[in-house]
Design an enzyme around this catalytic site. Structure first.
Site, short mmCIF file in Angstrom:
data_model
loop_
_atom_site.label_atom_id
_atom_site.label_comp_id
_atom_site.label_asym_id
_atom_site.label_seq_id
_atom_site.Cartn_x
_atom_site.Cartn_y
_atom_site.Cartn_z
N SER A 61 0.83 -1.21 0.00
CA SER A 61 0.00 0.00 0.00
C SER A 61 0.86 1.26 0.00
O SER A 61 0.53 2.25 -0.66
CB SER A 61 -0.93 0.00 1.22
OG SER A 61 -0.19 -0.05 2.42
N TYR A 63 3.86 1.48 -1.32
CA TYR A 63 4.41 1.57 -2.68
C TYR A 63 3.38 2.20 -3.61
O TYR A 63 3.70 3.07 -4.43
CB TYR A 63 4.79 0.17 -3.17
CG TYR A 63 5.33 0.14 -4.58
CD1 TYR A 63 6.67 0.43 -4.85
CD2 TYR A 63 4.51 -0.19 -5.65
CE1 TYR A 63 7.16 0.40 -6.14
CE2 TYR A 63 4.99 -0.22 -6.94
CZ TYR A 63 6.31 0.07 -7.18
OH TYR A 63 6.80 0.04 -8.46
N LYS A 140 -9.16 -11.90 -8.45
CA LYS A 140 -7.84 -11.33 -8.76
C LYS A 140 -6.90 -11.68 -7.61
O LYS A 140 -6.90 -11.04 -6.57
CB LYS A 140 -7.93 -9.82 -8.93
CG LYS A 140 -6.62 -9.17 -9.35
CD LYS A 140 -6.79 -7.67 -9.54
CE LYS A 140 -5.50 -7.03 -10.03
NZ LYS A 140 -4.40 -7.16 -9.05
N GLU A 187 -0.26 -17.03 -10.41
CA GLU A 187 0.30 -16.36 -9.23
C GLU A 187 0.77 -17.41 -8.22
O GLU A 187 0.13 -18.45 -8.03
CB GLU A 187 -0.76 -15.47 -8.55
CG GLU A 187 -1.33 -14.38 -9.43
CD GLU A 187 -0.69 -13.02 -9.20
OE1 GLU A 187 -0.01 -12.86 -8.18
OE2 GLU A 187 -0.90 -12.14 -10.06
N CYS A 390 11.17 27.47 -10.20
CA CYS A 390 11.94 28.57 -10.78
C CYS A 390 11.39 29.95 -10.43
O CYS A 390 11.95 30.96 -10.84
CB CYS A 390 12.00 28.42 -12.30
SG CYS A 390 10.39 28.66 -13.12
N CYS A 403 3.67 26.37 -15.51
CA CYS A 403 4.88 27.19 -15.53
C CYS A 403 5.31 27.38 -16.98
O CYS A 403 5.61 26.39 -17.66
CB CYS A 403 6.00 26.53 -14.74
SG CYS A 403 7.59 27.40 -14.90
#
Length: 647
Positions: A61, A63, A140, A187, A390, A403
């Site tokens: 989480s 990550y 999943k 998996e 900047c 910008c």
């Protein structure tokens, strides 16, 4: 955001990175609530390398939070549009038998319905009757992605190349449901009930075990016992419990189907996968460089919280867009402490009145990415007047603050240079640290870097050997062949990633692309009016720099034109071919490129439209027989070479 420390094993892995990182500097970056684009990339690459090596330093989480930050700074950043690279200590990559992609994500039924509409549109385009469109729904699995061709078990790697982890089967890993080897992608997972009962006292989460199963060194005794007990398995997607029904029935009974799949297996899952079962539609829809278009993952929002905003911080992206990031009173949500969230754009900050003291309702999309659902209590909006990089005065462009200082804004300059060399991908010298140092000494443009000398690099503080190595890398980047679409993509034009570059170059030469009009671009399939206008403007902005770099003499390989392919008189002109297995006469990528030059259409998976399956070494009989059952002609590598050479 978090306090981390590194073990000796983790430090050894960090040293193997393409751009080795200083551990103390990295620890400092992990602790910061706000990171710029360069810092985020450094954190993400290090965290991903450690996870893929079986030595994770942060949670999944956390990550994903960093991924979300990068998305809001630059949604077109190349790191977000590739399968994350794997780095396993002392391991070598090998080509995958079949490309493995990430999955597009959705968080609402409305998004699923939009995806279904894309399926229906594709069906209409190839004259497939709507009554024949079935959707397969599966859990999943939240495990460790791998591919089994019957002989070798591979990691997913970058989607094209992975690593041989067959040692997992040698340690006793079984295929789930007593299945056979060679069933393709799946998996590595561990039963939830077993983890909770036996392993929870030894490991913080099941992900640590999944990584430990494939570790190169001796397996932890508790993990080995779990393998012996059949609790750790490789679960091929082909064997997953599924609910397959007509698309209209899937939409009508969506909630019930999701609930059914959520409870269907004794493994951690983080959503459900939906995909069309029609091979012709799959072939027609194809894939982006990141996702299959015919497949989508549905995830669930479950928890929300009302949180006070402390501050709104402005960040400048590579494109000059200013991204607002709201700092929050740290709040626990779905098992993670959230202290910041990106706001979609500054018009939202302005109209929703988001500033210090505002109270927002926070959710985690799919229990991962934090998102402001609504503003409960408005406050004085916090809007910057100047670029945080900047100090240039900002301009409004639609919903965004921009910008305008394209040439001298450090954030834009530095990130543009990093993007170029990372996308070019044919030299190892010019990573974020080197680029950061060069920009500190006034190097602002790509062509300026190629004008550097050893003496000048030494004056910047680089050692003599390092300076010479950098010059050698610059020379190599011009000599090593690079695809024209990759070269064009490296200039970072908004909405012009690798896939769109390749589409353009299938119709126009590289230099001609720079002068395309909007009307000419929209004639090409895949380019809408708004995208074409943005791309044409972006190409005009980089044209001068592009010409200066192009004239340095790069070894650029040309994309095969579609018109050329139609007129080619080769045995495979117009045929759909798929390559699988390890080739002896060259890499699979080279053979695919040659096939395209001969007029073939190269696909990544076999369907009813496939004409030839070209098999290299170590291809399972299951795959070969499945292709033959579909009427596909199967050729060995040598038979294929004889065919195209007229023998």
């Amino acid at each position: 955001m978090i306090d981390v420390s590194f073990t000796e094993q983790q430090l050894a892995i960090l040293k193997q990175l393409e751009q080795p990182v200083d551990a103390e500097q990295l620890r400092h970056l992990f602790s910061l609530p706000t990171l710029n684009e360069t810092e985020l990339l450094q954190v993400l690459e290090a965290a991903n390398a450690l996870y893929r090596a079986g030595q994770p330093v942060i949670s999944d989480s956390q990550y994903d939070l960093y991924i979300a930050m990068l998305q809001d700074i630059d949604a077109s950043h190349p790191y977000l549009h590739q399968v994350e690279p794997e780095v396993l200590a002392e391991a070598k990559t090998v080509e995958l038998p079949q490309r493995m992609l990430s999955t597009e994500k959705a968080y609402s039924l409305a998004e699923i319905e939009k995806w279904i509409k894309r399926i229906l549109k594709a069906a209409e385009e190839i004259n497939v009757d709507k009554k024949d469109i079935q959707i397969r729904v599966t859990p999943k699995l939240d495990g460790y992605a791998a591919y089994d061709d019957g002989t070798t078990l591979y990691t997913r790697g970058d989607g094209f190349r992975g690593q041989d982890i067959s040692r997992a089967f040698e340690r006793g890993l079984q295929v789930a449901d007593h299945g056979e080897r060679g069933l393709g992608p799946g998996e590595i997972v561990i039963k939830k009930s077993y983890f909770d009962k036996v392993l929870s006292e030894f490991f913080e989460n099941s992900r640590n075990i999944q990584a430990a199963i494939i570790a190169e060194k001796k397996v932890d005794k508790n993990v080995q016992q779990a393998i012996d007990d059949g609790a750790c398995v490789f679960y091929p997607f082909a064997l997953l419990t599924n609910h397959t029904d007509h698309y209209s029935a899937v939409i009508e009974n969506f909630d019930a189907i999701v609930e059914q799949m959520w409870q269907a297996v004794d493994f951690d899952i983080d959503g459900v996968i939906l995909e069309t079962t029609n091979e012709a539609i799959k072939q027609h829809m194809g894939a982006t460089r990141r996702n299959h278009r015919w497949q989508i993952a549905f995830k669930v929002n479950e928890e929300s919280a009302e949180v006070e905003v402390l501050n709104v911080i402005a960040q400048t992206s590579r494109t000059g867009r200013i991204s607002p990031v709201a700092e929050l009173v740290p709040t626990k949500l779905s098992g993670a402490t959230i202290s910041r969230v990106t706001v979609h754009h500054y018009n939202m900050v302005k109209t929703k009145r988001i500033g210090p003291g505002a109270v927002v309702q926070l959710v985690r999309s799919g229990l991962v990415i934090p998102k402001i659902e609504q503003v409960i209590k408005p406050a004085e909006p916090q809007l910057p007047e100047n670029c945080p990089s900047c100090q240039s005065h900002l301009l409004w462009e639609g919903d965004h603050l921009i910008c305008p200082n394209k040439s001298d804004c450090p954030a834009q300059t530095e990130n543009t240079l990093i993007h170029f060399f990372k996308t070019l991908g044919n030299n190892d010298g010019f990573g974020p640290k080197v680029i950061e140092k060069l920009t500190q000494y006034g190097v602002k443009h790509i062509h300026d870097i190629y004008a550097l000398t050893t003496r000048r690099l030494m004056s910047f503080g680089f050692g003599e050997k390092t300076s010479q190595n950098l010059i050698d890398q610059l020379q190599a980047s011009r000599e090593i062949a690079v695809e024209d679409w990759r070269f064009l993509s490296a200039f970072g034009v908004s909405r012009l990633g690798g896939g769109n570059c390749e589409k353009l170059l299938q119709h126009h030469d590289l230099l001609d692309v720079l002068s395309l009009s909007v009307d000419e671009m929209v004639k090409i399939d895949g380019f809408a009016q708004v995208s074409a206008e943005a791309i044409v403007e972006g190409l005009a902005n980089i044209k001068d720099e592009f010409i200066k770099v192009y004239e340095l003499g790069f070894n650029i390989s040309e994309t095969v034109k579609l018109a050329d392919s139609d007129t080619l008189q080769s045995p495979i002109a117009g045929a759909v071919v798929v390559f699988t297995g390890s080739m002896q006469q060259g890499s699979r990528a080279d053979m695919e490129k040659q096939a395209k030059a001969l007029g073939a259409k190269v696909a990544k998976s076999v369907s009813g439209k496939t004409n030839f399956l070209i098999t290299g070494d170590k291809v399972g009989e299951t795959k070969i027989n499945a292709a033959r059952d579909k009427g596909v002609e199967v050729l060995t590598e040598q038979q294929y070479l004889d065919l195209i050479n007229g023998q």
